[in-house]
Design a protein around this motif. Structure first.
Motif, PDB file in Angstrom:
ATOM      1  N   VAL A  12      -3.646  74.506  24.535  1.00  0.00           N
ATOM      2  CA  VAL A  12      -4.651  75.805  24.273  1.00  0.00           C
ATOM      3  C   VAL A  12      -5.503  76.467  24.605  1.00  0.00           C
ATOM      4  N   THR A  13      -6.323  77.925  24.931  1.00  0.00           N
ATOM      5  CA  THR A  13      -7.505  78.380  25.661  1.00  0.00           C
ATOM      6  C   THR A  13      -8.322  77.750  25.173  1.00  0.00           C
ATOM      7  N   LEU A  14      -9.474  77.827  25.813  1.00  0.00           N
ATOM      8  CA  LEU A  14     -10.464  77.841  25.724  1.00  0.00           C
ATOM      9  C   LEU A  14     -11.053  78.180  24.280  1.00  0.00           C
ATOM     10  N   ASN A  15     -10.587  79.804  24.089  1.00  0.00           N
ATOM     11  CA  ASN A  15     -10.605  80.202  22.839  1.00  0.00           C
ATOM     12  C   ASN A  15     -10.232  79.491  21.877  1.00  0.00           C
ATOM     13  N   GLU A  16      -9.156  78.934  21.882  1.00  0.00           N
ATOM     14  CA  GLU A  16      -8.392  78.580  20.576  1.00  0.00           C
ATOM     15  C   GLU A  16      -9.251  77.063  20.364  1.00  0.00           C
ATOM     16  N   LEU A  17      -9.462  76.492  21.560  1.00  0.00           N
ATOM     17  CA  LEU A  17     -10.043  75.032  21.045  1.00  0.00           C
ATOM     18  C   LEU A  17     -11.252  75.242  20.979  1.00  0.00           C
ATOM     19  N   LEU A  18     -12.406  76.419  21.313  1.00  0.00           N
ATOM     20  CA  LEU A  18     -13.631  76.266  20.324  1.00  0.00           C
ATOM     21  C   LEU A  18     -12.849  77.129  19.205  1.00  0.00           C
ATOM     22  N   ASP A  19     -12.359  77.927  18.627  1.00  0.00           N
ATOM     23  CA  ASP A  19     -12.124  77.957  17.371  1.00  0.00           C
ATOM     24  C   ASP A  19     -11.274  77.274  16.663  1.00  0.00           C
ATOM     25  N   THR A  20     -10.811  75.947  17.241  1.00  0.00           N
ATOM     26  CA  THR A  20     -10.494  75.186  16.047  1.00  0.00           C
ATOM     27  C   THR A  20     -11.724  73.839  15.559  1.00  0.00           C
ATOM     28  N   VAL A  21     -10.956  73.535  14.305  1.00  0.00           N
ATOM     29  CA  VAL A  21     -12.322  72.249  13.133  1.00  0.00           C
ATOM     30  C   VAL A  21     -11.325  71.388  13.160  1.00  0.00           C
TER      31      VAL A  21
END
Length: 335
Positions: free
Chosen positions: A18-27
């Motif tokens: 997962v990209t860092l953006n995807e990680l931060l955007d996931t609940v």
């Protein structure tokens, strides 16, 4: 978000990333404590010398969690408990628990005296139990040796790490606590956690451990050392009550650290005054309700993604996001 995507499906060696953006955007689902400040979802070792009183403490934990009764100074979140008492029989369990708590029962405390090894279907049976009892918060396996099968690599680092990793994978998948009873080695060690029988692979794969030890076997007092990923390191002094066979709290060597109040979460909690139970809307609309909060909508949702555990456990508010034809929106619900 597409989790666990394959970078290149033609290469078997490709990572799942997962990209860092995807990680931060996931609940991610909140991790709720079983016993606040002491025991959380995950796989933990509970280690002590033979006949030190581990099984009495396991029964004590089971009763308290199944009834939601505070344990010493620790708040307990009520849920079903499964106790695999694999070194006992039902007659002994009946006498032990009635000596501790009398004849008041609990429909949420389930006891088993026989179970297969992990390699012979234990995980499948545990999964069936959780489907029948979805409110289960704690499974106690007493003892590790009863559910492991060792071949020529008995007690190697790899075999120790593998058995706990399998149990951890199970507890992570179902977001529950697995407490695995094990023995200490006979030889003393400078580091309490080096007293765990076997190799460092056991503790290395676990989320944490509890070590119950006495200076002398005849002592009534014992020290329980606690280490883990989700709780603070602690040393708790306990005393065994010979009349009721319970462990009583004497003192803790560690003052539990509490995080400072979070201004954003405090403001969100104010939405739920006057019997409000649910709020839905965009992150922009949410910001309009939060006086004095200066951040962009995307930063707000990321902050809430990161704070989902604290929002749920401290304020009783669940948080999730969803999409409709107008875009992504926030859902907040009060327990």
């Amino acid at each position: 978000m597409e989790q666990n995507k394959i970078i290149n499906p033609d290469k078997q060696t490709s990572f799942k990333d997962v990209t860092l953006n995807e990680l931060l955007d996931t609940v991610y689902p909140p991790k709720t404590p079983v016993i606040e400040g002491l025991l959380y979802a995950g796989t933990y070792l509970f280690v002590g010398a033979p006949k030190i009183g581990k099984s009495f403490l396991m029964a004590q934990l089971g009763i308290h969690v199944s009834k939601g009764i505070p344990l010493w100074d620790y708040k307990v979140n009520k849920g079903d408990v499964l106790y695999l008492a694999l070194e006992d029989d039902y007659s002994r369990l009946q006498k032990r628990i009635s000596q501790m708590y009398g004849v008041e029962g609990s429909d949420n405390f389930h006891l088993v005296t026989e179970a297969p090894a992990l390699s012979e279907g234990l995980d499948a049976q545990l999964e069936m139990f959780l489907k029948e009892y979805p409110e289960c918060k704690l499974i106690i396996i007493d003892t590790l040796q009863k559910v492991r099968k060792c071949g020529g690599e008995a007690y190697s680092y790899s075999s120790d790490y593998e058995i706990i990793s399998k149990l951890k994978s199970f507890s992570d998948r179902f977001n529950i606590c697995l407490l695995v009873v094990h023995h200490t080695r006979k030889m003393e060690a400078a580091d309490t956690f080096d007293m765990i029988s076997g190799t460092n692979g056991l503790l290395g794969a676990a989320d944490g451990a509890f070590i119950l030890h006495k200076k002398k076997r005849t002592d009534k007092e014992a020290v329980m050392a606690v280490v883990g990923r989700d709780q603070q390191d602690q040393e708790i002094t306990l005393e065994f009550d010979l009349e009721f066979c319970k462990w009583n709290f004497i003192k803790s060597e560690t003052e539990l650290w509490k995080p400072k109040p979070d201004e954003l979460l405090e403001k969100i909690s104010q939405i739920f005054i006057d019997e409000v139970k649910e709020w839905q809307g965009t992150s922009t609309q949410l910001l309009d309700l939060l006086d004095g909060v200066d951040m962009k909508p995307n930063a707000l949702t990321r902050k809430l993604n990161i704070s989902v555990d604290r929002l749920y456990n401290e304020y009783g508010i669940s948080y999730e996001t969803s999409r409709n034809h107008d875009g992504r929106y926030v859902i907040l619900k009060k327990k």
